[in-house]
Design a protein around this motif. Structure first.
Motif, mmCIF file in Angstrom:
data_model
loop_
_atom_site.group_PDB
_atom_site.id
_atom_site.type_symbol
_atom_site.label_atom_id
_atom_site.label_comp_id
_atom_site.label_asym_id
_atom_site.label_seq_id
_atom_site.Cartn_x
_atom_site.Cartn_y
_atom_site.Cartn_z
ATOM 1 N N UNK A 45 -4.851 5.317 -8.744
ATOM 2 C CA UNK A 45 -3.688 6.212 -8.821
ATOM 3 C C UNK A 45 -3.093 6.445 -7.436
ATOM 4 N N UNK A 46 -3.952 6.605 -6.432
ATOM 5 C CA UNK A 46 -3.451 6.834 -5.074
ATOM 6 C C UNK A 46 -2.701 5.619 -4.550
ATOM 7 N N UNK A 47 -3.225 4.426 -4.829
ATOM 8 C CA UNK A 47 -2.512 3.212 -4.415
ATOM 9 C C UNK A 47 -1.143 3.139 -5.093
ATOM 10 N N UNK B 267 -6.693 6.803 1.841
ATOM 11 C CA UNK B 267 -6.626 5.519 2.545
ATOM 12 C C UNK B 267 -5.990 4.449 1.669
ATOM 13 N N UNK B 268 -6.246 4.511 0.353
ATOM 14 C CA UNK B 268 -5.617 3.551 -0.561
ATOM 15 C C UNK B 268 -4.106 3.718 -0.561
ATOM 16 N N UNK B 269 -3.647 4.973 -0.506
ATOM 17 C CA UNK B 269 -2.208 5.221 -0.453
ATOM 18 C C UNK B 269 -1.618 4.685 0.850
ATOM 19 N N UNK C 207 -5.768 -5.752 -5.793
ATOM 20 C CA UNK C 207 -7.230 -5.710 -5.917
ATOM 21 C C UNK C 207 -7.828 -4.317 -6.002
ATOM 22 N N UNK C 208 -7.029 -3.219 -5.826
ATOM 23 C CA UNK C 208 -7.619 -1.886 -5.679
ATOM 24 C C UNK C 208 -8.417 -1.490 -6.918
ATOM 25 N N UNK C 209 -7.791 -1.542 -8.088
ATOM 26 C CA UNK C 209 -8.500 -1.171 -9.310
ATOM 27 C C UNK C 209 -9.654 -2.106 -9.606
#
Length: 372
Positions: free
Chosen positions: A91-93, A133-135, A156-158
């Protein structure tokens, strides 16, 4: 020049090497290092096999390192559970991608991205610090991130997050950690609405809420864990203040016991004759092998060896009030006192402990309360 005292140096060393987190031990930190080493490497390896190596997409994004710190170093933290890791990072990404596409000034975009990430994680109950950090990665990731557009939060985040959590579940199971961290709610063993006996005195849940409101702080601990910790502190304080009272001082020494070959009918008759709730089961040489009570004997037949339950045990020199958690759990009615060879030397029932505890209450306080 005056040199520091040895005591001061010793205290300085203690503060330097003392664990930052409550309950942290050297063994737990080493286990966390091994878990992070194995699972982060495997996450990168698996993603590389699934997506293929190349400049078009990173094998693993940087926030996974921070997620691994939480997942393996503090697995009981509410911020380190599966949904916060997967949902928080993804969600943050996504919030970072939205900020990058709507705001062209990178300085403003990074602030908005992290702010939106915190808000989104809070509303979806998946607050996870590495999500910030993902955001930022989504905003400042450059061409590789921009080329994936709205897919970046998922790949790739999820994907990284899901693989890391799956490997973490396996690792914690092998290392015998409670993960996902679940606090079992206390319920009455009698299947009624009443709270368990050990929850009817002392502080209440509303007292915990009131204390948190007074402190006006947010702590990285589940509320149920906080209540469980405070109750254990109460018990340990009681044990410490009455450490001179040992199990040997209050135990029954003429213990009624049965052998594994004793029939259910005989064992049941012994329970009624001696007005007890638990019978230790011992071998001919006196070694304890189990216990039986009314619960095990009900609607049963044959020898008791097929009905034995694991016995609750203690030693003669153990603090007597240390048995409070065991004998107030709603199912244990007696604790068998044994020596190092598991020979039965005594037994402590709930009545024995209650009588001992009553003698510790100051008589002047009782008198004052009765007058009031």
């Amino acid at each position: 020049m005056r040199l520091p005292h040895r005591e001061a140096l010793s205290g300085w060393r203690f503060r330097l090497f003392a664990p930052i987190l409550a309950g942290a031990t050297l063994r737990e930190r080493l286990v966390a290092c091994v878990g992070a080493l194995a699972c982060i490497a495997l996450t990168g390896l698996i993603c590389g096999g699934l997506l293929g190596e190349g400049p078009h997409l990173p094998l693993i994004v940087a926030p996974m390192g921070a997620s691994a710190v939480l997942l393996f170093a503090v697995p009981s933290s509410p911020l380190a559970q599966p949904w916060p890791i997967i949902g928080g990072n993804t969600i943050s990404a996504f919030m970072g991608v939205i900020a990058a596409n709507l705001i062209h000034d990178p300085i403003v975009a990074i602030g908005v991205g992290v702010s939106l990430a915190i808000a989104a994680m809070s509303f979806t109950r998946c607050l996870h610090p590495p999500g910030g950090a993902a955001a930022l990665t989504a905003v400042l990731g450059g061409a590789p991130v921009a080329s994936w557009g709205l897919l970046f939060p998922f790949v790739p985040v999820g994907l990284n997050s899901c693989i890391l959590v799956a490997l973490g579940l396996l690792f914690h199971k092998l290392s015998r950690h409670n993960y996902p961290h679940v606090v079992v709610s206390a319920t009455s063993m009698h299947h009624t609405k009443d709270p368990p006996a050990n929850r009817r005195v002392g502080f209440r849940e509303e007292d915990v809420d009131a204390a948190l409101q007074v402190l006006k702080e947010t702590f990285d601990i589940d509320r149920a864990d906080l209540s469980r910790l405070l109750r254990e502190v109460e018990i340990q304080a009681t044990v410490r203040s009455s450490k001179d009272l040992k199990c040997a001082d209050i135990m029954s020494r003429d213990v009624v016991a049965v052998s594994p070959d004793t029939t259910v009918e005989v064992a049941h008759a012994l329970l009624l004759r001696h007005n007890v709730r638990t019978l230790p089961v011992k071998e001919p040489d006196g070694k304890l092998v189990g216990s039986v009570g009314l619960r095990e004997l009900a609607f049963a037949s044959g020898p008791v060896k097929a009905l034995m339950a694991p016995p609750a045990t203690t030693s003669a020199d153990a603090p007597a009030l240390g048995l409070l958690p065991v004998l107030t759990d709603g199912k244990t009615h007696a604790v068998v006192v044994i020596d190092q060879a598991w020979q039965i030397i005594g037994l402590i029932s709930q009545t024995d402990l209650l009588a001992a505890t009553a003698r510790l209450v100051p008589t002047d306080r009782v008198a004052l309360e009765s007058v009031a």
